[in-house]
Design a protein around this motif. Structure first.
Motif, short mmCIF file in Angstrom:
data_model
loop_
_atom_site.label_atom_id
_atom_site.label_comp_id
_atom_site.label_asym_id
_atom_site.label_seq_id
_atom_site.Cartn_x
_atom_site.Cartn_y
_atom_site.Cartn_z
N ALA B 187 1.84 -13.04 -1.69
CA ALA B 187 0.70 -12.14 -1.46
C ALA B 187 0.26 -11.36 -2.70
N LYS B 188 0.93 -11.54 -3.81
CA LYS B 188 0.66 -10.87 -5.10
C LYS B 188 0.76 -9.34 -4.98
N VAL B 189 1.77 -8.82 -5.61
CA VAL B 189 1.97 -7.37 -5.64
C VAL B 189 1.02 -6.75 -6.66
N LEU B 190 0.22 -5.80 -6.21
CA LEU B 190 -0.67 -5.06 -7.12
C LEU B 190 0.01 -3.79 -7.61
N CYS B 191 0.83 -3.23 -6.75
CA CYS B 191 1.37 -1.90 -7.01
C CYS B 191 2.73 -1.76 -6.33
N MET B 192 3.69 -1.17 -7.03
CA MET B 192 5.05 -1.05 -6.52
C MET B 192 5.63 0.31 -6.91
N ASP B 193 6.20 1.01 -5.94
CA ASP B 193 6.88 2.28 -6.20
C ASP B 193 8.33 2.14 -5.75
N GLN B 291 2.14 -2.72 -2.48
CA GLN B 291 0.74 -2.96 -2.13
C GLN B 291 0.38 -4.37 -2.58
N PHE B 292 -0.18 -5.17 -1.66
CA PHE B 292 -0.46 -6.57 -1.94
C PHE B 292 -1.96 -6.85 -2.09
N GLU B 293 -2.27 -7.87 -2.88
CA GLU B 293 -3.66 -8.31 -3.01
C GLU B 293 -4.11 -9.01 -1.72
#
Lengths: 376, 376
Positions: B187-193, B291-293
């Motif tokens: 799903a391609k990660v856009l953002c990771m915390d 957060q996924f694309e």
């Protein structure tokens, strides 16, 4: 193992020094009078528990004025003797008649006791400050952190003969909002993610004792005793031990989500929470990611927090000195550090902060006493 | 206190059972031959340390083929005797000449040793698998997790007489990406915390001993001995004990941010990390917000993770059973649970997952051995 008193825990795991880092706006000098004829009559329900004992400690430390005080607990604890401010009391069994003539009752004996007895107390004209989760989400019951939303309880007065309920929020909610609300007022929080490091005390004094017992056992190569928690807690951590709801979040996490929306009176704020129990005695820590509507840089945020009531900033990057649960144990303030820009958000609309607070004090008993002080 | 061996730690804090939950794609039967004339000659640098000892354990457990093995350490440890696979070895002092005829060298003796000796080994035709941070961000050095980016090292071959460097990522990066990469591929990660709960072992065997010693001292009412860490670690937690950089993030956090971008070869992914040291012996835990694309619901994510190599899903909501550091201690896999929709993100573009992995095994030694297995 002999049963541990809370004061022994204080000696073991922190220094029992009462510390006020800045003027406390909720302890004005006019209420420094303690046992006084014109003052309210008080009852403490669950007086033999961890939070109940802390209620007494705060009533005394803060010179909370009272005409009389009733020590109430379950039948099992009835008959025990408590010395409070040089006077001996006998713990009485909690019954529907316990509240005759009581102006303010502090409840901390669990949700089922609150559900059964708090409405009976209200019927008898008592203002109940309830530390359980029983009424927190009841629309008619204000959910109050005095530094955050004192206005929610402004319609409740003592001496009118009219009882009322005021709910004390969950410990994680209180500690989090003490730090986040001052920033919210400036820049409006749109979105908040909280990841917690929660102490044993949140599960009661017996859980603290189990953590200590298990730690001794593991160090001796023995199997750990698991009574309060179903798994080893010593040298381990685990997802919070409450039920998981259908959305995959546990009750502790959803309490936080819902309570924050209610206390801020903000149905649009987005909140997610992950609650983890760590082998710490009595203070919670949490990492908080914040997204703001208006820009807020980290220096401005630090200044706002330095001036926030009940908040102490510990954010010394050079010395690598930030809040720890041990440092805030037995302290009344909430400590904030690691204040920095969130690298995943553009511009100055995102910050990370890290917050520690004593679960029993500001996370429970102190907040309840402060609520009662607003009634005076 | 007598010095604790790692095996004693295994007894104290977990069960020393070697466990393979699913077929391991990096231990094919063809390499089960150990001491063999045609196999590579090996050196272990820092052999007396926590990770060095684990290198030996994995070489043996995984029947890694070798013609000869050199045990290398500092002058202080030289002369000590090590029995490995029924053969006695004497620990030799690490010198520039140590690498003559060595095909593969495993380094785990800290950054400064790697910076000094790894290039000398490469000059002598050795392929170095370096567990330190010295070369991780060097553009010419592949940074490899075999399950994630084996292609990054496909140009490096044994038996060509040409030395090379391959870097082992930081433990937090490995454990995190083992779980997140399979979801990223879908799903391609856009953002990771990432918010971590890091064990003592990351600071070495002496840190584990200090945690145990301090815990005994605190339980006996004594002041804790603080040598490795500047503050009490027993019954406490604190922001990671490395330096803080100018952006307010510490070195451990920024390692994670940069290493993830390099391993994924993705300059656009946004990563933020908060690294906290907790009083746990040898496994790291972390809470990860994604957060996924493209949309990815939690059931699909769970299925993807169930089929991911080196990953075990422990996500039993009804039994409140999720990964714990104790359960993954001495295990080769990374465990994932608390897989659920991120309440702050709309639709199916956001998930939370919670990951635990043994810091010494998959977080360090195992990953390095797997890298070497790719060379065979």
């Amino acid at each position: 193992m002999a049963s541990l008193s809370l004061s022994r825990h204080n000696q073991l795991f922190s220094r029992p020094i009462f510390h006020r880092p800045k003027p406390n706006f909720f302890a004005p000098t006019k209420i420094r009078m303690s046992l006084t004829e014109n003052a309210p009559s008080i009852a403490v329900v669950g007086v033999t528990g961890a939070v109940g004992q802390e209620f007494l400690s705060f009533l005394s430390d803060r010179d909370f004025p009272y005409r009389s005080i009733k020590m109430l607990a379950s039948k099992r604890s009835a008959g025990r003797r408590i010395t409070f401010e040089d006077k001996d009391y006998v713990v009485e069994e909690l019954t529907p008649d316990s509240f005759a003539g009581v102006d303010i009752a502090f409840f901390s004996a669990g949700s089922s006791i609150s559900k059964e007895f708090a409405p009976l107390a209200v019927d008898r004209g008592t203002v109940v400050v309830d530390n359980s989760s029983a009424f927190r989400m009841d629309e008619k019951v204000p959910l109050v952190i005095p530094e955050v939303n004192p206005e929610a309880m402004q319609h409740i007065k003592l001496g009118t003969g009219k009882g009322a309920l005021i709910a004390n929020p969950n410990c994680t909610t209180i500690i989090c909002l003490m730090a986040v609300t001052p920033l919210h007022r400036r820049a409006k929080v749109l979105c908040m993610d909280v990841t917690t490091y929660q102490a044993a005390s949140g599960a009661g004094a017996a859980a603290m004792e189990e953590l200590e017992l298990q730690t001794r056992e593991v160090l001796e190569g023995k199997s750990p005793t698991c009574k309060i928690f179903k798994q080893q807690y010593a040298f381990n951590l685990f997802s919070h031990n409450v039920s998981i709801l259908s959305n995959g979040y546990n009750e502790e996490e959803m309490k936080m989500v819902k309570e924050i929306m209610k206390i801020w009176n903000d149905k649009d704020v987005k909140v997610a929470s992950t609650c983890i129990r760590v082998p710490i005695m009595r203070a919670h820590s949490m990492n908080v990611k914040l997204q703001f509507e208006r820009p807020l840089d980290e220096d401005t945020a630090r200044d706002i927090l330095k001036n926030a009531p009940g908040v102490v900033v510990i954010d010394d990057r050079e010395a690598n000195h930030f809040p720890t649960p041990l440092e805030v144990s037995n302290k009344d303030y909430v400590a904030v550090g690691r204040i920095r820009r969130d690298l995943t958000q553009d511009g100055n609309h995102g910050l990370y902060i890290y917050v520690c607070g004593d679960q029993i004090r500001k996370g429970a008993a102190l907040n309840a006493i402060q609520i009662a002080e607003l009634l005076l």
